[in-house]
Enzyme design. Structure first.
Site, PDB file in Angstrom:
ATOM      1  N   ASP A 121      98.755  38.156  -4.757  1.00 55.83           N
ATOM      2  CA  ASP A 121      98.323  37.392  -5.906  1.00 55.83           C
ATOM      3  C   ASP A 121      97.552  36.177  -5.390  1.00 55.83           C
ATOM      4  OD1 ASP A 121      98.357  36.308  -8.614  1.00 55.83           O
ATOM      5  OD2 ASP A 121      99.931  34.958  -7.908  1.00 55.83           O
ATOM      6  N   ASP A 133      96.439  32.826  -7.712  1.00 57.84           N
ATOM      7  CA  ASP A 133      96.844  31.547  -8.298  1.00 57.84           C
ATOM      8  C   ASP A 133      98.333  31.283  -8.083  1.00 57.84           C
ATOM      9  OD1 ASP A 133      94.297  31.048  -9.195  1.00 57.84           O
ATOM     10  OD2 ASP A 133      94.636  31.894 -11.185  1.00 57.84           O
ATOM     11  N   ASP A 143     104.013  35.283  -7.364  1.00 55.77           N
ATOM     12  CA  ASP A 143     104.920  34.240  -7.853  1.00 55.77           C
ATOM     13  C   ASP A 143     105.307  34.388  -9.314  1.00 55.77           C
ATOM     14  OD1 ASP A 143     102.395  33.562  -8.920  1.00 55.77           O
ATOM     15  OD2 ASP A 143     102.937  31.446  -9.016  1.00 55.77           O
TER      16      ASP A 143
END
Length: 270
Positions: free
Chosen positions: A11, A13, A214
């Site tokens: 991922d 961001d 996250d």
């Protein structure tokens, strides 16, 4: 069979990119280690193709990538025949952006839900919400297969909204800042497709997959990889990963935690 080969899916961001500054600097040591060992770093993100291509160029990354939560998969032409060309072929899964916008407009008109999509905003509004520059906000609005929305209605209506989307073969997931509406695909599908490509191209190699994310929208990816790593969120609670075997959690949020976990795991596995 040759020695292990690693594939790293990540991922962006809040994971490889700092949540506030969007910097990758704290991860520079791990990025260099991946480059030195010829380990593909595959971006698996809710960002658009335009945003991701810009980051790939900045980091000199020439590997395949998945965008808009796995609803778009992009592979450099000839990548799996040993000819890494600059042009990229993209596969779109499910409904295209204009079709998704039409469905959302229809639901909003009928039920009166209060939400705002990127397509409803000017670039300066997107920049204000995200902290992106004006040019970056334009790229964030350049969408293929999904619509980020700001939900301003009740939790009860959100559940109704999810059911209405599901009845239309669409889905809602949560990213670092927004809800995302799309039809087909998720970050796990991107892992599945690309791992199959690598296995087909190099049948004598043993590939080991690593995934880092996250948020809730990263769970399908973390469920698919051999070594899932939950990057500690900068803000809010971490998603529930209790059903994911072999899950590890970084000791710091964002790219700093990403950096240490990648370095440790690469040294362990190679």
């Amino acid at each position: 069979m040759n020695k292990n080969r690693l594939l790293v899916f990540t991922d962006l961001d809040g994971t490889l990119l700092d949540h506030n500054s969007y910097s990758t600097e704290p991860a520079s040591e791990a990025l260099a280690l991946l480059e030195e060992n010829n380990i593909p770093l595959i971006f698996n993100t809710s960002k658009t193709r335009s945003e991701t291509i810009k980051l790939r160029r900045k980091l000199h990354n020439n590997h395949p990538f998945a965008t808009e939560n796995g609803s778009c998969l992009s592979v450099p032409d000839g990548y799996f025949q040993g000819e890494k060309k600059k042009t990229v072929h993209t596969t779109f899964f499910g409904l295209l952006y204009t079709q998704i916008r039409q469905v959302l407009a229809s639901i909003r008109a009928e039920y009166g839900f209060e939400f705002t999509g990127f397509g409803d905003m000017a670039a300066k509004e997107v920049a204000h919400l995200t902290g992106l520059s004006a040019d970056e906000a334009v790229m964030a609005k350049d969408r293929d297969c999904s619509e980020p929305i700001v939900w301003a209605d009740t939790d009860e209506n959100l559940e109704t909204f999810k059911r209405l989307l599901a009845a239309r073969n669409m889905q809602l997931t949560v990213g670092g800042r927004f809800y995302h509406v799309f039809s087909v695909g998720d970050k796990g599908l991107a892992v599945h497709w690309l791992a199959d490509y690598f296995h087909a191209e190099f049948p004598d190699h043993h590939f080991i997959t690593i995934g880092l994310g996250d948020g809730i929208n990263d769970l399908p990816m973390l469920n698919k990889v051999d070594h899932p790593i939950l990057v500690r969120p900068m803000h809010g609670n971490a998603p529930d990963t209790s059903n994911i075997e072999n899950i590890s959690i970084t000791d710091a949020p964002g790219p700093a935690g990403w950096n240490r976990s990648v370095i440790n795991l690469v040294h362990e596995l190679l």
